[in-house]
Design a protein around this motif. Structure first.
Motif, PDB file in Angstrom:
ATOM      1  N   GLY A 179      -2.036   9.180   3.283  1.00  0.00           N
ATOM      2  CA  GLY A 179      -0.797   9.034   3.909  1.00  0.00           C
ATOM      3  C   GLY A 179      -0.106   7.620   3.984  1.00  0.00           C
ATOM      4  N   ALA A 180       1.045   7.544   4.088  1.00  0.00           N
ATOM      5  CA  ALA A 180       1.664   6.056   4.152  1.00  0.00           C
ATOM      6  C   ALA A 180       2.844   6.461   5.045  1.00  0.00           C
ATOM      7  CB  ALA A 180       2.331   5.817   2.942  1.00  0.00           C
ATOM      8  N   HIS A 208       3.590  -0.531   5.910  1.00  0.00           N
ATOM      9  CA  HIS A 208       4.822  -0.657   5.964  1.00  0.00           C
ATOM     10  C   HIS A 208       5.624  -1.879   5.368  1.00  0.00           C
ATOM     11  CE1 HIS A 208       8.960   0.493   8.450  1.00  0.00           C
ATOM     12  NE2 HIS A 208       8.565   1.363   7.537  1.00  0.00           N
ATOM     13  N   SER A 212       3.714  11.399   2.927  1.00  0.00           N
ATOM     14  CA  SER A 212       4.823  10.479   3.172  1.00  0.00           C
ATOM     15  C   SER A 212       6.063  10.866   3.585  1.00  0.00           C
ATOM     16  CB  SER A 212       4.921   9.353   2.301  1.00  0.00           C
ATOM     17  OG  SER A 212       5.669   8.228   2.951  1.00  0.00           O
ATOM     18  N   PRO A 213       7.005  10.779   4.555  1.00  0.00           N
ATOM     19  CA  PRO A 213       6.146  10.153   5.545  1.00  0.00           C
ATOM     20  C   PRO A 213       5.126  10.767   6.321  1.00  0.00           C
ATOM     21  CG  PRO A 213       8.839  10.330   5.810  1.00  0.00           C
ATOM     22  CD  PRO A 213       8.452  11.134   4.693  1.00  0.00           C
ATOM     23  N   ILE A 214       4.230  10.048   6.812  1.00  0.00           N
ATOM     24  CA  ILE A 214       2.845  10.407   7.322  1.00  0.00           C
ATOM     25  C   ILE A 214       3.119  11.270   8.260  1.00  0.00           C
ATOM     26  CG2 ILE A 214       2.393   8.408   8.770  1.00  0.00           C
ATOM     27  CD1 ILE A 214      -0.370   8.481   7.651  1.00  0.00           C
ATOM     28  N   HIS A 229      10.243   5.790   1.772  1.00  0.00           N
ATOM     29  CA  HIS A 229       9.324   6.528   0.878  1.00  0.00           C
ATOM     30  C   HIS A 229       9.953   6.673  -0.551  1.00  0.00           C
ATOM     31  CE1 HIS A 229       6.796   9.809  -0.557  1.00  0.00           C
ATOM     32  NE2 HIS A 229       7.989  10.594  -0.642  1.00  0.00           N
ATOM     33  N   ASP A 249       1.530  -2.151   0.542  1.00  0.00           N
ATOM     34  CA  ASP A 249       1.234  -0.670   0.339  1.00  0.00           C
ATOM     35  C   ASP A 249       1.414  -0.381  -0.843  1.00  0.00           C
ATOM     36  OD1 ASP A 249       3.987  -0.574   0.317  1.00  0.00           O
ATOM     37  OD2 ASP A 249       4.221   0.195   2.178  1.00  0.00           O
TER      38      ASP A 249
END
Length: 397
Positions: free
Chosen positions: A314-315, A293, A344-346, A322, A298
Motif C-alpha cells: 500500500g502507498a 509520499h 493506493s490511496p492506502i 496516485h 516511492d
C-alpha cells in the motif's frame, strides 16, 4: 494452543500442572478458528479463549475435570435454545474442543533417560512434544505441533512435534506409518505457515480406522515494513505490533529515523527504501506500507515491491499523487497486472484524519485483505461475519 504459547511456556518452566482446551473443528458461525485455546492451571488461573465468551465457563470446568482425571476428552458445543447462554454458542455455530491435561510429572518422565512413566513418557499426550512446541513458539522459532483429535480412543491427544529440518519428537501411539504420514503433512503445512486439520484414512493410519489430526504451525511473526519516518508511521507501528507483526521502519533520513521517534518498532533502518528492500528476503505474509509520499523514494521502491510475492503493498498519497505515481511506474515497465496489486490511496475509507485514525484504516485494509473481508459495515450486510480466509502459500490461518 500455540496462540498462547508465551504464557504456557512460562507455566511449563514453573512446573505447573495445567489443562489446555483447543478448538479442533468449527462449523457455521464460530468465533474462533482451530488452534485457539483456553488453559487452566491447578490453582484455577485461566488464560486464552475458545469462543469469545459463549462457552468459556463450561470449558473451564472441563479443564479442571481433565486435570483431576488425567484423561484427554473431546467435546462438542453447539447452539441450543435451552442452554445457549449457559454452555451453548449463541452465534449459532458449532465448535469441537479437545481438552488435554499437561502435568509436570509427565514432562519430567519424558526427559528421563529410561523413559520411565506413562507410555512414551507422555500419558494422554506426548509431553515432550507439547513442551517443545510451546518453547519453539515462545522463542519465535518454526515448529509444527501435530495431535490426534479424532480416531481410536487410545490415540486421542497423542502428539508429535515436527521441525523444519524434519526432526520429529514424540509419536502418535507408536504407529510408524501414521507418524511418517503425519510428519510429512506437518512439514508441508509448516512450510506454508498454516494451521489446519488433516484427514488420514484407515489405510494410511495403519491403526484400523481413520484418524483426524490438528496441525498447528508456529512460525516467526510476519513482517511489516513501514517506509517513511513520519508521524503517521509512528501510529502505524503501534497498530502493527498490536496485530502481531515484526515491524521495521526504514527511511533514508537519519534525523527522522530514530529510536526516540519510534520506540515501538522492532527495527529502525537508515537507508534508501528500495536499497533496503533489495537486501531482504520476504515471505508471502509480509506487508509493505509506503508512506514516503515522495516520488524519488516511492517509485523505485514500488517498482520492486509490486514484483515481490508479498501479501500487501500500500502507498499513501492523494488521488492525484496516485495517478502520477501510476504513470511513473508504467514508464518504469510495470504491467497493469502488477499495478493492480497496489493499494493506493492506502487504507479503507473511514474518514480518517489523525495519524491514529489513518493507521487504523490501513490496518483494517490489511486485515480485510488477509481474511477475505469486504470492508463494508456488518449492519444490514448479508455477508458472513466469520469466513475462511483466501488461501495463499505462506499465509497464517
Amino acid at each position: 494452543m500455540l496462540d498462547i504459547a508465551d504464557d504456557l511456556h512460562r507455566w511449563v518452566e514453573q512446573r505447573r500442572d495445567f489443562a489446555v482446551a483447543t478448538v479442533v473443528a468449527t462449523h457455521g458461525s464460530a468465533p474462533r478458528r482451530p488452534g485457539a485455546a483456553l488453559a487452566v492451571d491447578a490453582d484455577g488461573t485461566a488464560l486464552g479463549s475458545v469462543s469469545g465468551g459463549c462457552v468459556e465457563g463450561a470449558v473451564y470446568e472441563l479443564c479442571q475435570e481433565a486435570l483431576a482425571s488425567g484423561e484427554t476428552v473431546r467435546e462438542t458445543f453447539g447452539y441450543s435454545d435451552e442452554d445457549a447462554f449457559a454452555v451453548g454458542l449463541t452465534c449459532g455455530g458449532t465448535i469441537d474442543i479437545l481438552i488435554t491435561p499437561v502435568r509436570a510429572a509427565d514432562r519430567e518422565a519424558a526427559r528421563a533417560p529410561d523413559g520411565a512413566g506413562a507410555p512414551h513418557g507422555a500419558g494422554p499426550a506426548d509431553a515432550a512434544a507439547l513442551a517443545g512446541a510451546l518453547a519453539a513458539a515462545a522463542r519465535g522459532q518454526a515448529a509444527a505441533l501435530t495431535r490426534v483429535v479424532q480416531g481410536p480412543p487410545a490415540l486421542l491427544g497423542r502428539a508429535l512435534l515436527v521441525r523444519p529440518d524434519g526432526t520429529v519428537t514424540g509419536t502418535l501411539g507408536g504407529h510408524r506409518a501414521l507418524d511418517r504420514t503425519a510428519a510429512a503433512e506437518a512439514r508441508a503445512l509448516l512450510e506454508a505457515g498454516r494451521t489446519a486439520t488433516v484427514e488420514i484414512g484407515a489405510d494410511g493410519s495403519r491403526c484400523g480406522e481413520p484418524v483426524t489430526l490438528l496441525v498447528e504451525s508456529a512460525v516467526p511473526a510476519p513482517r511489516m515494513l513501514v517506509f517513511g519516518a513520519i508521524d503517521f508511521a509512528a501510529a502505524l507501528v503501534k497498530v502493527g505490533k498490536f496485530l502481531g507483526y515484526h515491524v521495521t521502519v526504514c527511511d533514508a533520513r537519519p534525523v527522522f529515523a530514530t529510536a526516540g521517534r519510534f520506540p515501538d518498532a522492532d527495527e529502525i533502518v537508515v537507508d534508501w527504501p528500495h536499497r533496503y528492500l533489495d537486501s531482504q528476503e520476504l515471505d508471502a505474509r509480509a506487508v509493505l506500507c509506503v508512506l514516503t509520499h515522495d516520488a524519488k523514494f516511492d517509485v523505485p521502491l514500488l517498482e520492486r515491491a509490486l514484483r515481490l510475492p508479498v501479501a500487501y503493498v500500500g502507498a499513501m498519497g492523494s488521488r492525484r499523487t496516485h495517478l502520477d505515481r501510476l504513470a511513473r511506474l508504467r514508464d518504469a515497465g510495470l504491467t497493469e497486472r502488477e499495478l493492480h496489486r497496489l493499494r493506493s490511496p492506502i487504507g479503507l475509507d473511514l474518514g480518517a484524519r489523525t495519524p491514529e485514525e489513518t493507521a487504523l484504516s490501513i490496518a483494517a485494509e490489511i486485515v480485510a485483505d488477509r481474511r477475505g473481508g469486504s470492508g463494508v459495515p456488518l449492519t444490514g450486510a448479508h455477508t458472513p461475519i466469520h469466513r475462511d480466509p483466501p488461501q495463499r502459500m505462506g499465509s497464517v490461518a
